[in-house]
Design an enzyme around this catalytic site. Structure first.
Site, PDB file in Angstrom:
ATOM      1  CG  ASP A 146     -43.085 -16.428 -45.739  1.00 25.93           C
ATOM      2  OD1 ASP A 146     -42.930 -15.189 -45.827  1.00 25.93           O
ATOM      3  OD2 ASP A 146     -42.442 -17.138 -44.949  1.00 25.93           O
ATOM      4  CG  ASP A 194     -48.345 -36.001 -42.078  1.00 27.89           C
ATOM      5  OD1 ASP A 194     -47.584 -36.983 -42.107  1.00 27.89           O
ATOM      6  OD2 ASP A 194     -48.002 -34.887 -41.649  1.00 27.89           O
ATOM      7  CD  GLU A 219     -36.808 -18.583 -50.060  1.00 27.61           C
ATOM      8  OE1 GLU A 219     -38.019 -18.790 -50.221  1.00 27.61           O
ATOM      9  OE2 GLU A 219     -36.262 -18.544 -48.943  1.00 27.61           O
ATOM     10  CG  HIS A 222     -38.181 -17.715 -45.908  1.00 28.88           C
ATOM     11  ND1 HIS A 222     -37.640 -18.716 -46.670  1.00 28.88           N
ATOM     12  CD2 HIS A 222     -38.499 -18.285 -44.720  1.00 28.88           C
ATOM     13  CE1 HIS A 222     -37.622 -19.838 -45.957  1.00 28.88           C
ATOM     14  NE2 HIS A 222     -38.137 -19.595 -44.771  1.00 28.88           N
ATOM     15  NE  ARG A 273     -36.879 -24.664 -46.293  1.00 27.40           N
ATOM     16  CZ  ARG A 273     -37.193 -24.073 -45.140  1.00 27.40           C
ATOM     17  NH1 ARG A 273     -38.266 -23.306 -45.072  1.00 27.40           N
ATOM     18  NH2 ARG A 273     -36.442 -24.232 -44.078  1.00 27.40           N
TER      19      ARG A 273
HETATM   20  P1  NAI Z   1     -42.705 -31.104 -39.007  1.00 23.43           P
HETATM   21  O1  NAI Z   1     -41.537 -32.000 -39.307  1.00 23.43           O
HETATM   22  O2  NAI Z   1     -43.200 -30.991 -37.613  1.00 23.43           O
HETATM   23  O3  NAI Z   1     -43.958 -31.553 -39.925  1.00 23.43           O
HETATM   24  C1  NAI Z   1     -43.885 -31.856 -41.278  1.00 23.43           C
HETATM   25  C2  NAI Z   1     -44.993 -32.862 -41.574  1.00 23.43           C
HETATM   26  O4  NAI Z   1     -45.050 -33.055 -42.993  1.00 23.43           O
HETATM   27  C3  NAI Z   1     -44.747 -34.242 -40.931  1.00 23.43           C
HETATM   28  O5  NAI Z   1     -45.873 -34.627 -40.178  1.00 23.43           O
HETATM   29  C4  NAI Z   1     -44.532 -35.137 -42.129  1.00 23.43           C
HETATM   30  O6  NAI Z   1     -44.982 -36.487 -41.908  1.00 23.43           O
HETATM   31  C5  NAI Z   1     -45.351 -34.421 -43.191  1.00 23.43           C
HETATM   32  N1  NAI Z   1     -45.046 -34.827 -44.563  1.00 23.43           N
HETATM   33  C6  NAI Z   1     -43.867 -35.263 -45.075  1.00 23.43           C
HETATM   34  N2  NAI Z   1     -44.024 -35.581 -46.374  1.00 23.43           N
HETATM   35  C7  NAI Z   1     -45.328 -35.350 -46.682  1.00 23.43           C
HETATM   36  C8  NAI Z   1     -46.095 -35.516 -47.851  1.00 23.43           C
HETATM   37  N3  NAI Z   1     -45.556 -35.971 -48.986  1.00 23.43           N
HETATM   38  N4  NAI Z   1     -47.410 -35.162 -47.807  1.00 23.43           N
HETATM   39  C9  NAI Z   1     -47.972 -34.712 -46.666  1.00 23.43           C
HETATM   40  N5  NAI Z   1     -47.278 -34.547 -45.515  1.00 23.43           N
HETATM   41  C10 NAI Z   1     -45.984 -34.867 -45.526  1.00 23.43           C
HETATM   42  O7  NAI Z   1     -42.307 -29.692 -39.608  1.00 23.43           O
HETATM   43  P2  NAI Z   1     -42.907 -28.267 -39.214  1.00 23.43           P
HETATM   44  O8  NAI Z   1     -42.149 -27.717 -38.054  1.00 23.43           O
HETATM   45  O9  NAI Z   1     -44.386 -28.346 -39.132  1.00 23.43           O
HETATM   46  O10 NAI Z   1     -42.469 -27.406 -40.495  1.00 23.43           O
HETATM   47  C11 NAI Z   1     -43.002 -27.656 -41.780  1.00 23.43           C
HETATM   48  C12 NAI Z   1     -42.164 -26.919 -42.794  1.00 23.43           C
HETATM   49  O11 NAI Z   1     -42.341 -25.502 -42.618  1.00 23.43           O
HETATM   50  C13 NAI Z   1     -40.637 -27.094 -42.626  1.00 23.43           C
HETATM   51  O12 NAI Z   1     -40.199 -28.272 -43.278  1.00 23.43           O
HETATM   52  C14 NAI Z   1     -40.078 -25.874 -43.260  1.00 23.43           C
HETATM   53  O13 NAI Z   1     -39.801 -26.141 -44.620  1.00 23.43           O
HETATM   54  C15 NAI Z   1     -41.213 -24.853 -43.172  1.00 23.43           C
HETATM   55  N6  NAI Z   1     -40.866 -23.704 -42.328  1.00 23.43           N
HETATM   56  C16 NAI Z   1     -40.980 -22.445 -42.863  1.00 23.43           C
HETATM   57  C17 NAI Z   1     -40.692 -21.319 -42.122  1.00 23.43           C
HETATM   58  C18 NAI Z   1     -40.853 -19.930 -42.688  1.00 23.43           C
HETATM   59  O14 NAI Z   1     -40.385 -18.959 -42.066  1.00 23.43           O
HETATM   60  N7  NAI Z   1     -41.521 -19.753 -43.811  1.00 23.43           N
HETATM   61  C19 NAI Z   1     -40.200 -21.456 -40.751  1.00 23.43           C
HETATM   62  C20 NAI Z   1     -40.166 -22.807 -40.249  1.00 23.43           C
HETATM   63  C21 NAI Z   1     -40.474 -23.895 -41.032  1.00 23.43           C
END
Ligand code: NAI
Length: 335
Positions: free
Chosen positions: A263, A178, A268, A300, A239
């Site tokens: 997922d 990260d 999609e 999803h 995503r």
């Molecule tokens: P968050 O914002 O808390 O964490 C995302 C992390 O990814 C951050 O710590 C960030 O620094 C890190 N990051 C950014 N670019 C990166 C890279 N190039 N390499 C490694 N790490 C990197 O977000 P959260 O809440 O943990 O959600 C993560 C993702 O999950 C969301 O962006 C969303 O796309 C996805 N999601 C999917 C859902 C589903 O139903 N399938 C539901 C909710 C979220």
């Protein structure tokens, strides 16, 4: 919002409606629930509404936002965490406020990622189908222990950290990357930060928990997939566009990948969340993916728990009421 403000909810299903109708403050909203997704072609349905409430596959490009603004909409309330589907610059130009639900239940998504991995690895989906047909043979159902394996968590935000903690419970070795590492958390939880190349080259399982952004689009591509350990399992609950599907299929066909649990899927939009069982699915790459025995796809649904739906409805209603009190009217803000 003013008493009985009209809100147009797009891409809604019965389960969304049930939670929004029960949310605190719902009695002050005239809800117009639409089945269709919001795009520039359907934006006119929001005419007369002060706000639209949208989800992950609604497409809020400049053309769509212009129609919304002209028809009196002043708030776009995303009922999801990701906001890659909104043209934020256009929203700012048009003076539209944007809100989202940054965290509803990170546990829901992390637990689904683990469920996908366990199902795929231990072939539960195949075993379930077999025994229902009274086929009790075990041939082809061999999996592996998670204990002792190396699991690479890409993105240690809210969801990635919980996934890492669950995997530590299996006594797996968890490595993570990260750009903004949580060093104290990692030390406390026995997680080691590495660079992305090391994570890709040494992990038995890779689980994606980072957002989609221009620099993360196709993070897993022909080059990076080839660098992974032979037999690696990939889990993506973040995503679809984080993975180049064409390259993924090539690596599945070559036998380089052990398993892929998705997922989310690159294309999609317009497919997931809908029942296409009565027709012919036109997406050739999705058809191909679904034909592999070592690929597991869910539509999803990682967010889909009672706790998450309640929280989404509660926070969205709260966001709408904060807009009423002027918190966001100065321009686009993501809360
Ligand atoms: P968050 O914002 O808390 O964490 C995302 C992390 O990814 C951050 O710590 C960030 O620094 C890190 N990051 C950014 N670019 C990166 C890279 N190039 N390499 C490694 N790490 C990197 O977000 P959260 O809440 O943990 O959600 C993560 C993702 O999950 C969301 O962006 C969303 O796309 C996805 N999601 C999917 C859902 C589903 O139903 N399938 C539901 C909710 C979220």
């Amino acid at each position: 919002m003013h008493p009985m403000t009209t809100v147009a909810y797009f891409d809604t299903k019965p389960y969304d409606r049930a939670y929004f109708e029960r949310a605190p403050g719902a009695d002050r909203i005239t809800a117009q629930f639409h089945d269709c997704r919001l795009t520039h072609e359907t934006a006119a349905l929001a005419a007369g509404s002060a706000a639209v409430c949208v989800f992950v596959n609604d497409r809020l490009d400049r053309a769509c936002l212009e129609i919304l603004q002209r028809s009196g909409v002043r708030l776009v309330a995303l009922r999801c965490a990701g906001f890659n589907n909104v043209d934020l610059a256009a929203a700012k130009d048009l003076g539209l406020a944007i809100t989202r639900v940054p965290a509803y239940s990170p546990h829901a998504v992390a637990e689904h990622a683990v469920a996908l991995l366990l199902t795929l690895n231990r072939k539960i989906h195949r075993a379930h189908n077999r025994v229902r047909e009274h086929n009790f043979s075990l041939s082809g159902l061999v999996g592996f222990d998670l204990h002792g394996k190396t699991i690479g968590i890409i993105g240690t935000g809210k969801i990635g950290r919980i996934a890492a903690q669950i995997f530590r419970g299996f006594d797996a070795q968890v490595i993570a990357c990260d750009p903004f590492p949580s060093l104290d958390w990692a030390r406390d939880r026995g997680v080691t930060y590495v660079d992305i190349d090391t994570a890709l080259a040494t992990s038995d399982i890779i689980s994606l928990h980072l957002p989609l952004a221009p620099d993360t689009h196709h993070l897993l591509n022909e080059r990076t997939l080839a660098r992974m350990k032979p037999g690696v399992f990939i889990v993506n609950t973040s995503r679809g566009k984080l993975i180049d599907t064409t390259a993924l299929i090539q690596q599945l066909k070559s036998g380089h990948l052990g398993g892929v649990a998705l997922d989310v899927y690159e294309e999609e939009e317009g497919i997931f969340f809908e029942d296409h069982s009565g027709g012919v699915l036109q997406d050739d790459e999705l058809n191909l993916l679904l034909s592999f025995p070592n690929v597991l796809v869910t539509s999803h649904q990682a967010f889909l728990t009672h706790e998450a739906l309640s929280e989404i409805a509660r926070v969205t209603a709260e966001n709408m009421s904060r807009v009423e009190h002027g918190d966001f009217l100065a321009g686009t803000r993501l809360a």
